[in-house]
Design a protein around this motif. Structure first.
Motif, PDB file in Angstrom:
ATOM      1  N   GLY A 245      31.596  37.652  30.343  1.00 24.95           N
ATOM      2  CA  GLY A 245      31.692  39.038  29.901  1.00 24.95           C
ATOM      3  C   GLY A 245      31.332  39.117  28.428  1.00 24.95           C
ATOM      4  O   GLY A 245      30.293  38.617  28.000  1.00 24.95           O
ATOM      5  N   SER A 246      32.218  39.704  27.650  1.00 23.84           N
ATOM      6  CA  SER A 246      32.038  39.732  26.198  1.00 23.84           C
ATOM      7  C   SER A 246      32.041  38.305  25.684  1.00 23.84           C
ATOM      8  O   SER A 246      32.564  37.398  26.346  1.00 23.84           O
ATOM      9  CB  SER A 246      33.176  40.521  25.551  1.00 23.84           C
ATOM     10  OG  SER A 246      33.204  41.840  26.038  1.00 23.84           O
ATOM     11  N   PRO A 247      31.490  38.062  24.495  1.00 23.44           N
ATOM     12  CA  PRO A 247      31.478  36.693  23.970  1.00 23.44           C
ATOM     13  C   PRO A 247      32.874  36.054  23.998  1.00 23.44           C
ATOM     14  O   PRO A 247      33.857  36.653  23.566  1.00 23.44           O
ATOM     15  CB  PRO A 247      30.986  36.871  22.534  1.00 23.44           C
ATOM     16  CG  PRO A 247      30.139  38.103  22.591  1.00 23.44           C
ATOM     17  CD  PRO A 247      30.839  39.005  23.585  1.00 23.44           C
ATOM     18  N   GLY A 248      32.944  34.857  24.568  1.00 23.12           N
ATOM     19  CA  GLY A 248      34.205  34.124  24.646  1.00 23.12           C
ATOM     20  C   GLY A 248      35.086  34.492  25.821  1.00 23.12           C
ATOM     21  O   GLY A 248      36.201  33.998  25.940  1.00 23.12           O
TER      22      GLY A 248
ATOM     23  N   HIS B  57      37.160  43.151  35.139  1.00 29.10           N
ATOM     24  CA  HIS B  57      36.467  44.034  34.199  1.00 29.10           C
ATOM     25  C   HIS B  57      37.310  44.232  32.940  1.00 29.10           C
ATOM     26  O   HIS B  57      36.798  44.140  31.825  1.00 29.10           O
ATOM     27  CB  HIS B  57      36.145  45.387  34.835  1.00 29.10           C
ATOM     28  CG  HIS B  57      35.255  46.209  33.973  1.00 29.10           C
ATOM     29  ND1 HIS B  57      35.726  46.953  32.916  1.00 29.10           N
ATOM     30  CD2 HIS B  57      33.914  46.366  33.978  1.00 29.10           C
ATOM     31  CE1 HIS B  57      34.708  47.544  32.324  1.00 29.10           C
ATOM     32  NE2 HIS B  57      33.600  47.200  32.952  1.00 29.10           N
ATOM     33  N   GLN B  58      38.587  44.485  33.117  1.00 28.23           N
ATOM     34  CA  GLN B  58      39.482  44.704  31.973  1.00 28.23           C
ATOM     35  C   GLN B  58      39.491  43.502  31.032  1.00 28.23           C
ATOM     36  O   GLN B  58      39.348  43.648  29.822  1.00 28.23           O
ATOM     37  CB  GLN B  58      40.898  44.994  32.467  1.00 28.23           C
ATOM     38  CG  GLN B  58      41.932  45.110  31.370  1.00 28.23           C
ATOM     39  CD  GLN B  58      41.794  46.365  30.537  1.00 28.23           C
ATOM     40  OE1 GLN B  58      41.503  47.420  31.071  1.00 28.23           O
ATOM     41  NE2 GLN B  58      41.979  46.256  29.243  1.00 28.23           N
ATOM     42  N   HIS B  59      39.635  42.311  31.589  1.00 26.13           N
ATOM     43  CA  HIS B  59      39.752  41.113  30.750  1.00 26.13           C
ATOM     44  C   HIS B  59      38.410  40.629  30.196  1.00 26.13           C
ATOM     45  O   HIS B  59      38.364  40.117  29.075  1.00 26.13           O
ATOM     46  CB  HIS B  59      40.433  39.976  31.515  1.00 26.13           C
ATOM     47  CG  HIS B  59      41.890  40.204  31.720  1.00 26.13           C
ATOM     48  ND1 HIS B  59      42.810  40.209  30.695  1.00 26.13           N
ATOM     49  CD2 HIS B  59      42.590  40.474  32.842  1.00 26.13           C
ATOM     50  CE1 HIS B  59      44.004  40.457  31.161  1.00 26.13           C
ATOM     51  NE2 HIS B  59      43.908  40.627  32.470  1.00 26.13           N
ATOM     52  N   LEU B  60      37.344  40.779  30.945  1.00 28.72           N
ATOM     53  CA  LEU B  60      36.057  40.260  30.486  1.00 28.72           C
ATOM     54  C   LEU B  60      35.290  41.246  29.619  1.00 28.72           C
ATOM     55  O   LEU B  60      34.530  40.842  28.742  1.00 28.72           O
ATOM     56  CB  LEU B  60      35.186  39.839  31.670  1.00 28.72           C
ATOM     57  CG  LEU B  60      35.752  38.725  32.537  1.00 28.72           C
ATOM     58  CD1 LEU B  60      34.755  38.347  33.624  1.00 28.72           C
ATOM     59  CD2 LEU B  60      36.123  37.507  31.717  1.00 28.72           C
ATOM     60  N   GLU B  61      35.481  42.538  29.849  1.00 30.42           N
ATOM     61  CA  GLU B  61      34.753  43.552  29.082  1.00 30.42           C
ATOM     62  C   GLU B  61      35.627  44.216  28.031  1.00 30.42           C
ATOM     63  O   GLU B  61      35.119  44.863  27.119  1.00 30.42           O
ATOM     64  CB  GLU B  61      34.176  44.621  30.022  1.00 30.42           C
ATOM     65  CG  GLU B  61      33.293  44.067  31.125  1.00 30.42           C
ATOM     66  CD  GLU B  61      32.014  43.418  30.623  1.00 30.42           C
ATOM     67  OE1 GLU B  61      31.577  43.707  29.487  1.00 30.42           O
ATOM     68  OE2 GLU B  61      31.454  42.599  31.365  1.00 30.42           O
ATOM     69  N   GLY B  62      36.955  44.127  28.177  1.00 33.52           N
ATOM     70  CA  GLY B  62      37.872  44.694  27.198  1.00 33.52           C
ATOM     71  C   GLY B  62      38.174  46.168  27.396  1.00 33.52           C
ATOM     72  O   GLY B  62      38.825  46.771  26.550  1.00 33.52           O
ATOM     73  N   THR B  63      37.730  46.762  28.504  1.00 35.87           N
ATOM     74  CA  THR B  63      38.005  48.168  28.799  1.00 35.87           C
ATOM     75  C   THR B  63      38.350  48.311  30.279  1.00 35.87           C
ATOM     76  O   THR B  63      37.935  47.480  31.092  1.00 35.87           O
ATOM     77  CB  THR B  63      36.793  49.078  28.493  1.00 35.87           C
ATOM     78  OG1 THR B  63      35.716  48.685  29.349  1.00 35.87           O
ATOM     79  CG2 THR B  63      36.363  48.956  27.044  1.00 35.87           C
ATOM     80  N   PRO B  64      39.068  49.385  30.646  1.00 41.91           N
ATOM     81  CA  PRO B  64      39.391  49.581  32.061  1.00 41.91           C
ATOM     82  C   PRO B  64      38.159  49.774  32.942  1.00 41.91           C
ATOM     83  O   PRO B  64      38.121  49.312  34.064  1.00 41.91           O
ATOM     84  CB  PRO B  64      40.269  50.828  32.074  1.00 41.91           C
ATOM     85  CG  PRO B  64      40.801  50.930  30.697  1.00 41.91           C
ATOM     86  CD  PRO B  64      39.754  50.342  29.798  1.00 41.91           C
ATOM     87  N   GLY B  65      37.131  50.455  32.462  1.00 42.35           N
ATOM     88  CA  GLY B  65      35.898  50.630  33.234  1.00 42.35           C
ATOM     89  C   GLY B  65      35.972  51.740  34.256  1.00 42.35           C
ATOM     90  O   GLY B  65      37.042  52.201  34.635  1.00 42.35           O
TER      91      GLY B  65
ATOM     92  N   THR C 196      39.942  33.657  28.397  1.00 39.24           N
ATOM     93  CA  THR C 196      39.610  34.441  27.211  1.00 39.24           C
ATOM     94  C   THR C 196      40.305  33.782  26.025  1.00 39.24           C
ATOM     95  O   THR C 196      41.148  32.907  26.215  1.00 39.24           O
ATOM     96  CB  THR C 196      40.094  35.914  27.335  1.00 39.24           C
ATOM     97  OG1 THR C 196      41.518  35.950  27.249  1.00 39.24           O
ATOM     98  CG2 THR C 196      39.629  36.556  28.633  1.00 39.24           C
ATOM     99  N   PRO C 197      39.984  34.196  24.793  1.00 40.39           N
ATOM    100  CA  PRO C 197      40.684  33.605  23.656  1.00 40.39           C
ATOM    101  C   PRO C 197      42.205  33.776  23.727  1.00 40.39           C
ATOM    102  O   PRO C 197      42.947  32.933  23.247  1.00 40.39           O
ATOM    103  CB  PRO C 197      40.096  34.347  22.463  1.00 40.39           C
ATOM    104  CG  PRO C 197      38.726  34.737  22.905  1.00 40.39           C
ATOM    105  CD  PRO C 197      38.881  35.063  24.364  1.00 40.39           C
ATOM    106  N   ALA C 198      42.668  34.849  24.363  1.00 40.80           N
ATOM    107  CA  ALA C 198      44.102  35.126  24.412  1.00 40.80           C
ATOM    108  C   ALA C 198      44.750  34.796  25.751  1.00 40.80           C
ATOM    109  O   ALA C 198      45.963  34.916  25.893  1.00 40.80           O
ATOM    110  CB  ALA C 198      44.336  36.600  24.104  1.00 40.80           C
ATOM    111  N   LEU C 199      43.972  34.372  26.746  1.00 44.30           N
ATOM    112  CA  LEU C 199      44.510  34.255  28.088  1.00 44.30           C
ATOM    113  C   LEU C 199      43.799  33.167  28.886  1.00 44.30           C
ATOM    114  O   LEU C 199      42.586  33.021  28.808  1.00 44.30           O
ATOM    115  CB  LEU C 199      44.314  35.602  28.811  1.00 44.30           C
ATOM    116  CG  LEU C 199      44.659  35.712  30.281  1.00 44.30           C
ATOM    117  CD1 LEU C 199      46.174  35.763  30.445  1.00 44.30           C
ATOM    118  CD2 LEU C 199      44.038  36.982  30.851  1.00 44.30           C
TER     119      LEU C 199
END
Length: 83
Positions: A10-13, A58-66, A33-36
């Motif tokens: 998803g997003s970097p990292g 989607h929430q964890h990889l993109e950072g938004t609910p979507g 993820t960096p936090a999980l």
């Protein structure tokens, strides 16, 4: 041919690995993820379980609910390992 593992970035990292063994009725989803770092079990024959996991991915990889169309991309990927 049988697909047994899919890696997603998803997003970097932010990464996820989806896998399913031949004799299992569960899809194993590992989110990194960096936090999980968490592993989930998804029932391979349950559309509700797959959709819920797609929302989580989607929430964890993109950072938004979507939106539904965003989540649908993750759901289609999970469905490749489903029954």
């Amino acid at each position: 041919m049988r697909i047994t593992r899919i890696d997603i970035e998803g997003s970097p990292g932010h990464y996820a690995t989806l896998s399913r063994k031949a004799d299992s009725d569960q899809i194993e989803v590992t989110i990194l993820t960096p936090a999980l770092q968490r592993t989930h079990q998804v029932q391979a024959d349950c559309l509700e379980d797959q959709w819920s996991m797609a929302q989580c991915l989607h929430q964890h990889l993109e950072g938004t609910p979507g939106t539904n169309s965003d989540i649908n991309e993750y759901h289609r990927t999970l469905a490749r390992l489903a029954d």
